[in-house]
Each structure stands twice: as C-alpha cells, then as structure tokens.
Design an enzyme around this catalytic site. Structure first.
Site, mmCIF file in Angstrom:
data_model
loop_
_atom_site.group_PDB
_atom_site.id
_atom_site.type_symbol
_atom_site.label_atom_id
_atom_site.label_comp_id
_atom_site.label_asym_id
_atom_site.label_seq_id
_atom_site.Cartn_x
_atom_site.Cartn_y
_atom_site.Cartn_z
ATOM 1 N N GLU A 208 0.815 -1.221 0.000
ATOM 2 C CA GLU A 208 0.000 0.000 0.000
ATOM 3 C C GLU A 208 0.850 1.274 0.000
ATOM 4 O OE1 GLU A 208 -2.811 -0.233 3.225
ATOM 5 O OE2 GLU A 208 -4.185 -1.442 2.037
ATOM 6 N N GLU B 40 -6.403 -7.612 -0.404
ATOM 7 C CA GLU B 40 -6.880 -7.689 0.972
ATOM 8 C C GLU B 40 -8.375 -7.384 0.944
ATOM 9 O OE1 GLU B 40 -4.650 -5.138 3.607
ATOM 10 O OE2 GLU B 40 -2.736 -5.817 2.807
ATOM 11 N N TRP C 261 -9.629 0.448 12.215
ATOM 12 C CA TRP C 261 -9.007 1.758 12.024
ATOM 13 C C TRP C 261 -9.971 2.896 11.716
ATOM 14 C CZ3 TRP C 261 -10.402 2.578 7.022
ATOM 15 C CH2 TRP C 261 -10.510 1.461 6.185
ATOM 16 N N GLU D 69 -3.002 -4.398 15.712
ATOM 17 C CA GLU D 69 -4.260 -4.793 15.068
ATOM 18 C C GLU D 69 -5.016 -5.889 15.815
ATOM 19 O OE1 GLU D 69 -3.341 -5.309 10.874
ATOM 20 O OE2 GLU D 69 -3.120 -3.139 10.642
ATOM 21 N N MET E 33 -7.619 -5.567 17.533
ATOM 22 C CA MET E 33 -9.076 -5.348 17.454
ATOM 23 C C MET E 33 -9.618 -5.677 16.052
ATOM 24 S SD MET E 33 -9.783 -4.248 20.502
ATOM 25 C CE MET E 33 -11.271 -3.255 20.598
HETATM 26 C C1 GAL Z 1 -4.448 -2.451 5.275
HETATM 27 C C2 GAL Z 1 -3.012 -2.931 5.411
HETATM 28 C C3 GAL Z 1 -2.919 -4.186 6.243
HETATM 29 C C4 GAL Z 1 -3.730 -4.028 7.500
HETATM 30 C C5 GAL Z 1 -5.147 -3.707 7.129
HETATM 31 C C6 GAL Z 1 -6.085 -3.604 8.319
HETATM 32 O O1 GAL Z 1 -4.502 -1.107 4.888
HETATM 33 O O2 GAL Z 1 -2.439 -3.193 4.151
HETATM 34 O O3 GAL Z 1 -1.578 -4.435 6.560
HETATM 35 O O4 GAL Z 1 -3.174 -3.037 8.292
HETATM 36 O O5 GAL Z 1 -5.169 -2.476 6.462
HETATM 37 O O6 GAL Z 1 -7.395 -3.320 7.890
#
Ligand code: GAL
Length: 654
Positions: free
Chosen positions: A147, A320, A328, A368, A370
């Site tokens: 990313e 992903e 987040w 991460e 959560m």
């Molecule tokens: C993405 C990232 C991942 C992880 C994910 C969590 O933006 O590539 O490593 O952090 O978010 O939602």
C-alpha cells in the site's frame, strides 16, 4: 491464473504464530477452497535481523508448508517496514511529515522514497529475496511493498525528498526563468534565483502556490514510481516467469496510479468496505453512512473496482478483502450476514480474478488486535469463514485473463493531476474531487450502467457516453483528443472543467481555454455555497435546488450553436446558463445529485443505452455473460419479479 472461475486467497503472517501451526493452517486454508496465500510483506526484521545477516530457514519452512498443502504463495518485498537496525544506523532514510517532524521507527512506512540509502537497501533485500525464492515452485508471484502512500506517506516534506526536489525541477524546466514563469512567481515576489532555494511547499505562512504544490506532487509521484520500478526490474531478472503486482489502496491520492501501475502484470487493491465509508469525509450523509454501515456503500466500493480495473484495462486482484470488522475507522461495526459473500461476488463482477481475505487468524499482538480475521484469536472459525464455506465458485467465470471481460459502454474520466489541482483550492469546503467524481459515478450506477473509469488521455473509442466529472487540468492535446471522442460519443463535463493548464495556472483567455470550442461556452462566474445556502435552476421540464457549487456560462451561440438547457432562477447568477449543450457535448455547472441524475439519464438515452432506475440499494454488474443482481439493503426487495433477501445476490445468465 488459468482456472476458469474466481479464485480465493488469504493474507497470512507465519511470523506471528508458533511454527507448529503453519502446516495445520495451510491445510485448513486449502480445505476452505483457497488457492493462494500472501505472506511476508512486513517480515524484513525476521529475514535480516542484522545488516547483511539473512535468516531464510523460517521463510523456507513457511513457503514449504503452504506449497505442501497445495497453495500458491504470493511473496512480498518487505520494504514497507524497514527494521530498527536500518532506521537507527541510517536515520536519513526516515520521512518528514508536512509539519516538518521526522516520522520515526515504531509502526510502518517510515521511509522516504527518494532516499538513495533506502533505495540501496530496498534493492538489496529485493535481490536477496528474489535470488532465494524467484524460482521456487511454490511461489506464484510477487507483491511490491505494501500500500504505497498509506498513512499519508507518498510524500516526504524534508530530508532526502527535499534534497532531490530542486534537481527534478531543473531537469524539467532547464532554466529558473521557465520555472518562475510556469509557477507565476511574480505573484508575492516568489521568484527564485538559485535552484537550491526551492523547497517542498510546507511550513508556509499561508496558502501555497498551487503550481509549486503540483510540481512537488508530481515529483513525489515520480519518486514512488521509480522506487517500485527498481524492485520490479530485479524481480523480472531473477523471477522472470512469475507475476508482479502491487496492492493499491482505497482513495489513495498521493501518487499517479496510472504511472505506478505501468510495468506490473496486473493491479491489486485492498477492499475495506465498512471502514472506507466510515473513514471518508465529503461523500455520503450521516444517514447514508448509518444505512450502509454493515455493508459499505455499493457504489463507493465498485468505484474502486472500476478504477483499479482501468489502470491497466485488465482483470485485477483484491489482495486484501475485509472479512469481518476492521480496527481503524472511527466506528468499526460487524459486517452484516452475507456481506462477505456480496463483497466477494461484487469484486468478481467488476473484474477481479482473485479475492484474498485479510487475514487468516486475528492478530493476538500489537496494533491490530481489534481487527478480525477468518479465524478468531482462539483459532475458531469466525463469521467470514462460515460464509466462505458456502460459496459456489463455479458460478463466477472469468473469461480470458488478457481480454476485457467487463465491457461497459460508459467511461468516467479520472486523472490524478486534476485531483491534486482541484483539492488544493477546493473553494467549497464540503466538496472534493473524489466526492464530485463519486456523485456522477453513483448516478450512473443507479441508472443501471456498468462503468469503466479511465484516464482522459486513454483510448476512448469504444464508449457511447463519456463522463468527465471534474477534469480540471486541460492541455491542447487533451482537448484535441476529446474533440475526436465527441465525433462518436456523447460527453458530459462537470464543474471546474479545464480550469487549469498543465502548470496549474488558469488559461490566459479564461476558462475553459482550449476547450471552449468543444463546450460551446465560456465560464462567467463560480459560486461557492455554504451548507444551508442554495440556488435553483430551471430546465425545459424540470427544476431543482443546487448546493455547494454553482458556475455559470456564456453560451457561444453565434459561432457554435450551443443551447442553454438550464438557467439559474435566483441568486447572483440569476438568468445565466447553468447547463449548456453543444451538439453531443453537455457541461453541467451546478452541483445537484438530482440534476446530475436527470441529465445523465437523458444523455444515456440519447447515446442509445438502455436506462433502468434501480431501487435504493439494488445494483447490477455484468461480467462474462452473467449479471450479478445485488441487494445491499438490510431488508428484502422485490426486483425483476423475484424477492432478493437482505444483503444477497443472484447470478443471472444474460
Ligand atoms: C491495510 C493494510 C494491512 C492491514 C489492514 C487492516 O490497509 O495493508 O496491513 O493493516 O489495512 O485493515
């Protein structure tokens, strides 16, 4: 890649769990019907715990465990996370934020793309990794980094980037006189007399010169591109028959994606539907966000699919895919039952060949914890896992990978330079480039259309309707290209069309400069409307209210025969043109969802395309001879003579 239907994958982190779990996880992944596993994008410190001391035994074992279970491995260059030893020994690799603070080691993406020292380490670790795994039978392909631009990291505002910026400008302009003219530095006495006087445009007393910012953004974008291309060249040399991709990010604006995608075999992107709707400001009311909180908004998601398919005009991967709640966004609701299936099949219908879930097991440590995965922390299958168990993938054919299997007749034009110029001087706080683009896109989707999102300078020959919601930057070449396109297609332009030249200045003969002949009009005024302030427009059979933005035109009737379609009926632009039509070209100067939808429906019909006003939350997406009918509502809906359950889809043969 040769399988005839959609394939599934997962992101996994062997370095997060004891190694006695690896073989077991791989077997479970295979049993779930997954084909690929992506690993190692953040594992540099485990690959090279001290400078020059490589430790491959664990990664060998992890790759073997996946391969032994019949999974294909996607390996990553681990450059999104330079290890502590690197950041401490070579602090010059660290980036600087807009406020001038160094961004330190301790999370991720703490590097400056322009740092020659970091470049050297990036090439070295890529080389070492590709040398070891480039021909490994278990490795199917590569992801570069992770990313680019995430956490606002495409640009570094000091350090190595600041040092490299003047040289980039000198190569571009040759003389300071040319730069001073292009940027309009006569304004506020901003002329430069030495190249090394020029810095990134942060830490200023007040507003930035948009031309200065535009070139800094271009410089940063080029730097991302060249950083990646160094890795790609090494991977091509040492792993010539494997694919190389990068996982782009939702609404990332820090670099030109069309440039950075060049040289990849296909594009990937990371799809977090609920998080992105919560996170994004500027599009979607609070009510809409609540209504779609557990699924994300269909148009908001498919906008990204269509954009990423359009970077290379090829099928893509979702590298992903959210499969539970994220961690987040301001709020992180559990997805609705059925959402994982709907997201997966929507991705297929918009051109994804592979959908890869993030992540296998929820992390039991660090930032991460959560965030969910297909397995809970305790390794029991979570909700997403149960949904995947029920998939019937044979329903989702791909067609040939190198052909355009999604074939819309409608193109929406998008480019990053227009985005940068629009957003640097928004002039109306509640509107943005993305918000304007998504408004036009959502209207088209609600009218039953499949849409290609394409660069304005791309081949436009196959389209019946071309929509340019916010094409701010105009050049004579681009204008000529659009004039040619108008010979065979209808074109609709939104507000702020051709406001700027390539240097970020306005045209000397006023907007829309070189596009005046095509639009058949010239800009008179633009009006920025605060919340609560509105004006009205009236057309031949329809009137409506306009919010946020209202610009007016003088139609060039005599020479060009342009027609005023809508006029303002109140406010300072009372009586003036809000919408002008010139042959097959229409410019809409007033921002109103209702007006945009109404006009696009008319233009679609005029272009000979069937129009169907879809019920709220119902969407149609077509691929490879099938239509995916989707219900994104929490309630059942009646559509096409059948009942669609809440958050569900049906596959129909065309
Ligand atoms: C993405 C990232 C991942 C992880 C994910 C969590 O933006 O590539 O490593 O952090 O978010 O939602």
């Amino acid at each position: 890649m040769n399988d005839p239907h959609l394939q599934l994958a997962v992101c996994d982190y062997p370095e997060h769990v004891p190694k006695d779990r690896w073989a077991d996880y791989a077997r479970q992944q295979k049993a779930l019907g997954l084909s690929y596993v992506r690993i190692a994008e953040f594992a540099w410190a485990r690959m090279e715990p001290r400078e020059g001391q490589y430790e491959w035994a664990w990664l060998d074992e992890a790759v073997e465990a996946s391969a032994a279970a019949g999974l294909k491995v996607v390996l990553c260059t681990p450059t999104a996370t330079p290890p502590a030893w690197l950041a401490r020994r070579y602090p010059e690799i660290l980036p600087v934020d807009r406020e001038g603070k160094v961004r330190d080691f301790g999370s991720r993406r703490h590097y400056d793309f322009a740092s020659p020292v970091y470049r050297e380490h990036s090439r070295r670790i890529t080389h070492a990794l590709a040398e070891r795994y480039g021909q490994h039978p278990g490795v199917a392909g590569w992801q570069t980094d992770n990313e680019f631009g995430c956490h606002d990291t495409a640009r570094s505002w000091g350090g190595a980037s600041a040092a490299a910026f003047p040289g980039w400008l000198e190569a571009k302009y040759g003389t300071l006189e040319a730069l001073n003219t292009a940027w309009g530095n006569a304004f506020w006495s901003m002329d430069y007399s030495e190249w090394n006087q020029i810095r990134p445009p942060n830490l200023l007393v007040t507003e930035v010169n948009p031309s200065h910012l535009l070139d800094f953004y271009r410089f940063a974008s080029d730097t991302v591109q060249s950083f990646q291309s160094e890795q790609v060249a090494i991977l091509r040399e040492l792993s010539p028959d494997r694919f190389v991709t990068h996982n782009f990010m939702i609404f990332e604006s820090g670099f030109d994606h069309y440039e950075v995608a060049k040289g990849l075999d296909f594009v990937s992107w990371d799809n977090y539907p609920t998080g992105m709707l919560e996170f994004f400001t500027g599009w979607g009311s609070e009510d809409l966000k609540t209504r779609y909180a557990r699924t994300g908004h269909p148009d908001f998601i498919s906008f990204q699919h269509d954009l990423y398919r359009g970077l290379l005009h090829r099928p893509f991967w979702v590298m992903e895919q959210q499969c539970g709640q994220v961690n987040w966004a301001p709020y992180n609701p559990l997805p609705a039952d059925g959402a994982v299936g709907l997201w997966t099949m929507q991705a297929w219908a918009h051109g994804a060949d592979v959908v890869s879930y993030f992540r296998w097991r929820a992390a039991t440590m660090a930032q991460e914890v959560m965030h969910s995965g297909l397995l809970r922390h305790d390794e029991t299958p979570d909700r997403g896992h149960h949904e995947i168990e029920g998939f019937r993938l044979e329903q989702f054919p791909l067609g040939a990978v190198d052909s355009k299997t999604v074939q819309p007749k409608v193109a929406l034009l998008h480019d990053y330079e227009s985005l940068w110029l629009y957003d640097v001087q928004k002039h109306a706080a509640s509107l943005s480039y993305w918000a304007q683009a998504v408004t036009y896109y959502a209207a088209l989707r609600g009218l039953g259309q499949d849409v290609d999102i394409v660069h304005p300078d791309a081949d436009l020959s196959g389209y019946a309707l071309i929509v340019a919601p916010a094409l701010t930057l105009m050049t004579p070449e681009r204008a000529e290209h659009l004039e040619e396109a108008a010979q065979h297609a209808h074109i609709v332009f939104g507000p702020r069309t051709a406001y700027r030249t390539a240097s970020g200045r306005t045209p000397e003969d006023g907007q829309p400069g070189v596009l005046a002949g095509l639009l058949g009009s010239k800009l008179l005024n633009f009006d920025s409307l605060r919340p609560g302030l509105s004006v009205r427009v009236q057309g031949p059979d329809h009137a409506c209210e306009v919010h946020t933005w209202a610009e007016s035109y003088r139609a060039l009737e005599e020479r060009h025969g342009a027609d005023v379609v809508y006029r303002y009926t109140d406010g300072p632009q009372h009586g003036r043109a809000a919408v002008v039509r010139h042959g097959s070209v229409t410019v809409i100067g007033a921002h109103s969802e209702e007006l945009i939808e109404h006009l696009l429906a008319g233009e679609l019909r005029a272009a000979g395309l069937p129009v169907e006003r879809l019920p709220e939350g119902v969407r149609l997406s077509r691929r490879a001879g099938k239509t995916l009918v989707q219900n994104w509502n929490a309630e059942p809906v009646q559509y096409g003579g059948q009942t669609l359950g809440p958050v569900s889809f049906e596959v129909m043969d065309d």
